[in-house]
Every structure is written in C-alpha cells, then in structure tokens.
Design a protein around this motif. Structure first.
Motif, PDB file in Angstrom:
ATOM      1  N   GLY A  34       0.802  -1.221   0.000  1.00 55.68           N
ATOM      2  CA  GLY A  34       0.000   0.000   0.000  1.00 55.68           C
ATOM      3  C   GLY A  34       0.832   1.266   0.000  1.00 55.68           C
ATOM      4  N   PHE A  35       1.786   1.366   0.917  1.00 52.63           N
ATOM      5  CA  PHE A  35       2.619   2.567   0.995  1.00 52.63           C
ATOM      6  C   PHE A  35       3.454   2.765  -0.274  1.00 52.63           C
ATOM      7  N   SER A  36       3.856   1.673  -0.922  1.00 49.08           N
ATOM      8  CA  SER A  36       4.696   1.814  -2.118  1.00 49.08           C
ATOM      9  C   SER A  36       3.952   2.435  -3.289  1.00 49.08           C
ATOM     10  N   LEU A  74       8.847  -3.190  -2.226  1.00 49.15           N
ATOM     11  CA  LEU A  74      10.097  -2.500  -1.887  1.00 49.15           C
ATOM     12  C   LEU A  74      10.855  -2.057  -3.136  1.00 49.15           C
ATOM     13  N   SER A  75      10.710  -2.816  -4.217  1.00 51.50           N
ATOM     14  CA  SER A  75      11.445  -2.454  -5.438  1.00 51.50           C
ATOM     15  C   SER A  75      10.899  -1.189  -6.085  1.00 51.50           C
ATOM     16  N   ARG A  76       9.682  -0.774  -5.704  1.00 48.29           N
ATOM     17  CA  ARG A  76       9.102   0.444  -6.279  1.00 48.29           C
ATOM     18  C   ARG A  76       9.648   1.703  -5.629  1.00 48.29           C
ATOM     19  N   VAL A  77      10.235   1.572  -4.443  1.00 49.89           N
ATOM     20  CA  VAL A  77      10.631   2.762  -3.696  1.00 49.89           C
ATOM     21  C   VAL A  77      12.143   2.916  -3.739  1.00 49.89           C
ATOM     22  N   HIS A  78      12.590   4.132  -4.035  1.00 48.54           N
ATOM     23  CA  HIS A  78      13.988   4.349  -4.351  1.00 48.54           C
ATOM     24  C   HIS A  78      14.954   4.021  -3.217  1.00 48.54           C
ATOM     25  N   CYS A 109       8.350 -11.764  -7.811  1.00 51.40           N
ATOM     26  CA  CYS A 109       9.747 -11.866  -7.368  1.00 51.40           C
ATOM     27  C   CYS A 109      10.710 -11.503  -8.494  1.00 51.40           C
ATOM     28  N   VAL A 110      10.452 -12.017  -9.687  1.00 47.06           N
ATOM     29  CA  VAL A 110      11.331 -11.700 -10.820  1.00 47.06           C
ATOM     30  C   VAL A 110      11.322 -10.197 -11.087  1.00 47.06           C
ATOM     31  N   LYS A 111      10.126  -9.615 -11.107  1.00 42.57           N
ATOM     32  CA  LYS A 111      10.014  -8.180 -11.372  1.00 42.57           C
ATOM     33  C   LYS A 111      10.726  -7.365 -10.294  1.00 42.57           C
ATOM     34  N   GLY A 112      10.492  -7.719  -9.032  1.00 46.32           N
ATOM     35  CA  GLY A 112      11.068  -6.955  -7.927  1.00 46.32           C
ATOM     36  C   GLY A 112      12.563  -7.125  -7.790  1.00 46.32           C
TER      37      GLY A 112
END
Length: 203
Positions: A34-36, A74-78, A109-112
């Motif tokens: 949600g936060f991401s 987590l992968s969305r946030v710098h 998982c692959v994307k992140g």
C-alpha cells in the motif's frame, strides 16, 4: 484523491512507524504494497528502513505470497533498492521458498528482484527463479509472462538459458527497461545558521 491527501498519509505513516514491530507478516506485506503506491512516501528513507527491518525480522514466517508482495513493493521505492543487506536476506528467503511459489509469486519476485542492481549477479537466486518460472509456466497468465520476460532480461547471466527463453516464448534480446536509479545522497542536516538565515529571510 486519497493518494494525495498529505494529512491522511502523514497519520498513517506515523502509526506504521510506531507499530510495525508488532505486525505479523501479512500486515507488513499489506503495508509495504500500500505505501509503495503513494508518491508522497516513496522517498521516505526512515519509513522504508523501518519496514525493511520489520520484513527481515518476520522472514522465517513469511509465505511465498507475502514475500513476493514485499519484494515487488520494496522495489518500487527508491531508498530500499540500496539497502543491500535486506535484499540479500530477501533473496535467501526466495531461494528457500522456490518450490512453494505460484505463478504470481514468481512474476512478482522476478520483477522486484530484477530492479535491485546488487542482486543481478546472484546466480543462486536467478537459477532458483528460473526453475520456478519453468515449473509454473503452464499456469502463467500473459501478465505473469510479461513480468518474467522484462525481469529476466535485466539479468545478463540468464541470457544463455535457452530452455527458459523458449518456455517464455521470447527472444533473448535485452529490451529497453527503466534505468537504475542512483542511490540517494546521504541526508545533510540543515545547520542552525542556515535555519536562522531562512527565518530572517521570511521576516
């Protein structure tokens, strides 16, 4: 839009920081996802460090679905892309849960993981995800396949895995993908002199 409501998200952020050590794995996963999605919070280093620590503390109890959602979120946030010890722990968990993943878990998982530059040379991780993708390929929907193709295409050590690319039905040419975001600069606290000058300027 609720996603732009600063007061709402400031209150949610504060509550999360106060309580995330009490959260169970599903709570953490839901909050990270949600936060991401909130632009106002994507560069909040304190928030994401806190959730990284909470996620690692709960990894032994994490389901494949929860892990995959956390990795993708987590992968969305710098800031979190550059907290390397966290990504190493997430990678170990993914390797351990390889055979329990469903297609969407593999896809997320692959994307992140492919967005975390520090992991692109982790052969054990990518071989595990490659095996998981092959095993789940018959049940994958087009979006899962697309995510896998884009993610695997960021990982050069997989370019010679012909059976993987044949199963995904994609050429091994590297597509254009988002450029890596450089690590955030260390915070530079404002000096008392600058704050005083700023107050003077406003008066």
């Amino acid at each position: 839009s609720l996603l732009r409501n600063q007061e709402l998200w400031a209150a949610m952020r504060l509550a999360a920081l106060e309580r995330n050590r009490l959260m169970n794995p599903q709570d953490i996963s839901n909050c990270v996802v949600g936060f991401s999605k909130v632009d106002l919070l994507r560069k909040d280093l304190k928030l994401w460090q806190s959730f990284c620590e909470a996620a690692v503390a709960q990894l032994r109890h994490m389901s494949p679905q929860g892990l995959a959602c956390i990795v993708n979120g987590l992968s969305r946030v710098h800031p979190s892309r550059w907290i390397q010890p966290v990504w190493q722990e997430l990678a170990k968990a993914a390797i351990r849960l390889e055979k329990k993943m469903i297609p969407q878990d593999v896809s997320n998982c692959v994307k992140g993981f492919s967005r975390a530059p520090s992991l692109r040379q982790n052969r054990e991780l990518w071989e595990a995800l490659g095996r998981a993708a092959l095993a789940q390929r018959p049940q994958m929907n087009p979006k899962d396949i697309e995510n896998c193709v884009k993610g695997f295409s960021r990982v050069e050590l997989l370019f010679t895995y012909e059976s993987l690319w044949e199963a995904l039905g994609s050429p091994r040419e590297k597509p254009k993908v988002e450029e890596d975001i450089p690590p955030p600069p260390p915070p530079s606290p404002e000096s008392p002199m600058k704050r005083s000058a700023a107050r003077h300027d406003r008066t």
